[in-house]
Motif scaffolding. Sequence first.
Motif, mmCIF file in Angstrom:
data_model
loop_
_atom_site.group_PDB
_atom_site.id
_atom_site.type_symbol
_atom_site.label_atom_id
_atom_site.label_comp_id
_atom_site.label_asym_id
_atom_site.label_seq_id
_atom_site.Cartn_x
_atom_site.Cartn_y
_atom_site.Cartn_z
ATOM 1 N N ARG A 230 93.841 55.968 14.966
ATOM 2 C CA ARG A 230 93.951 57.096 14.036
ATOM 3 C C ARG A 230 95.188 56.966 13.147
ATOM 4 N NH1 ARG A 230 92.678 63.293 15.658
ATOM 5 N NH2 ARG A 230 90.646 62.311 15.903
ATOM 6 N N GLU A 231 96.112 56.093 13.500
ATOM 7 C CA GLU A 231 97.322 55.920 12.688
ATOM 8 C C GLU A 231 97.012 55.155 11.397
ATOM 9 O OE1 GLU A 231 99.861 53.883 15.379
ATOM 10 O OE2 GLU A 231 100.421 55.685 16.495
ATOM 11 N N TYR A 232 97.974 55.205 10.474
ATOM 12 C CA TYR A 232 97.809 54.513 9.188
ATOM 13 C C TYR A 232 98.218 53.048 9.305
ATOM 14 C CZ TYR A 232 97.182 59.099 7.088
ATOM 15 O OH TYR A 232 96.705 60.347 6.772
ATOM 16 N N ASP A 233 97.493 52.190 8.621
ATOM 17 C CA ASP A 233 97.842 50.779 8.629
ATOM 18 C C ASP A 233 98.862 50.477 7.527
ATOM 19 O OD1 ASP A 233 96.468 50.722 6.211
ATOM 20 O OD2 ASP A 233 94.665 49.802 7.055
ATOM 21 N N GLY A 236 98.255 52.034 4.133
ATOM 22 C CA GLY A 236 98.175 53.489 4.030
ATOM 23 C C GLY A 236 96.809 54.064 4.337
ATOM 24 N N ASN A 237 95.953 53.292 4.999
ATOM 25 C CA ASN A 237 94.623 53.777 5.368
ATOM 26 C C ASN A 237 94.539 54.005 6.876
ATOM 27 O OD1 ASN A 237 93.583 53.371 2.666
ATOM 28 N ND2 ASN A 237 93.554 51.181 3.130
ATOM 29 N N ILE A 238 93.806 55.040 7.268
ATOM 30 C CA ILE A 238 93.582 55.251 8.701
ATOM 31 C C ILE A 238 92.732 54.097 9.218
ATOM 32 C CG2 ILE A 238 92.443 56.708 10.418
ATOM 33 C CD1 ILE A 238 93.207 59.117 8.763
ATOM 34 N N ARG A 239 93.139 53.536 10.338
ATOM 35 C CA ARG A 239 92.518 52.287 10.816
ATOM 36 C C ARG A 239 91.015 52.450 11.081
ATOM 37 N NH1 ARG A 239 97.738 51.888 13.650
ATOM 38 N NH2 ARG A 239 98.887 50.142 12.755
ATOM 39 N N ASP A 240 90.654 53.442 11.883
ATOM 40 C CA ASP A 240 89.231 53.638 12.191
ATOM 41 C C ASP A 240 89.065 55.042 12.777
ATOM 42 O OD1 ASP A 240 86.600 53.594 13.065
ATOM 43 O OD2 ASP A 240 86.677 51.468 13.603
ATOM 44 N N LEU A 241 88.856 56.012 11.905
ATOM 45 C CA LEU A 241 88.799 57.418 12.324
ATOM 46 C C LEU A 241 87.627 57.677 13.263
ATOM 47 C CD1 LEU A 241 90.023 60.229 12.071
ATOM 48 C CD2 LEU A 241 88.567 60.611 10.072
#
Length: 397
Positions: A230-233, A236-241
């Motif tokens: 759920r963290e940002y890569d 700046g994108n959420i890894r896999d919601l």
Amino acid sequence: MLLLFLYFFCGIVFAESRIAVLEFRGVKINNEMLLSLSDQTRKAALEVLPTKDYSVMTRENIFSLLEDMGKDSSCIQGECEVDLGRNIGADLIITGNLIRFNKTYSLTLKLFLTSTGTVISIKEIESNDLLEMKHQTFFQSKSLLVEGLKLQSASKEFIKAAIPSNPKKAFKYFLRNCKEGNQDACLEVGYRYRDGTGVGRSTKKMLSYFEKACDNGHKIGCNDLGQYYREYDFWGNIRDLAFSNQLFDKSCQLGHGKACYRSGDYSSGCALNDFESCIFLGNKYVNDSPPKLEKALSAVKKALQLKSDISNRYIGNIAEVYLITGKAFTKGTGGVPEDTARGYEILAETCALKANYRRSQIGEACFYLADYFCVQKGNIKKANRLYEDSCSQDYKC
């Protein structure tokens, strides 16, 4: 002599034995700290020892027995610990001696078999900080008992009791336990790959051990894996919601309250005593159509019971539920019967909520209550005080 020792030792393993933690000794050490350290050892014994085999004597129990025997409790802090253990009927005793060298504290824990006076386990703890000493006393006391009594079937919850102080040795210790099927240890291996403790950092290996723990039903392993995705890569994108939500759902089903909160299952989270889940469950109930005010109030009250020092981040959420429910009872709206007394009681609880930052919901409750005391009760003094409370919350002045 060896046969005699084995005879007594087997008695410890297979029959219920009494264990006494004697008050710790220390020269020029604060007595409250010594009592606190001995309590940590007592707490550790209660957690690590199987209740069917061992009973842990309380401090009160020990002093009561001494009083009945007409003995002075100073024996606890002298050189007669083993004799005292025999006199009070303890099969095992734990003693602690705390000394200070310059700025370093050193605590020696010993586990004695009272029948022979034999020391069967010793632990040394060193720290420059007494709070850290207290923390280590708890874990090393578990280790003292696990190793001394050969508790081969000790629960996986106790694994941290025997962590070697050397980071590299500790890593190998957890890795060995993980290979033996201990999922707590697998999770710890993952943490050490994440932090670079005793081994080089590796996100890939961290994830593999989190996955291993999760796949084998470890609720925290699933939760921690969910947090990672759920963290940002880097971009700046959420890894896999979607995947993180699946992991939180699994962790929640396994009984992890915080994962339920993260998955949005506030009802399950609150049932598992997660205070944030209870707060958001209360807000959900109060905003339902029709609202479920009794359930909302019950949920936020449980949150306050679980965590009395609620941060300002959530005080507004709690105050809103109290305010809406209190006003509804005074008017008989929102699906609840009119009950003026209860309504103003709830508003009084709202007004009494503490917040470091101004909250309009608290101010409105104080103002509503002030009008009640002014108009209906004629208590001008109390009303003025409540008007001031309302003003201090930036509601109305």
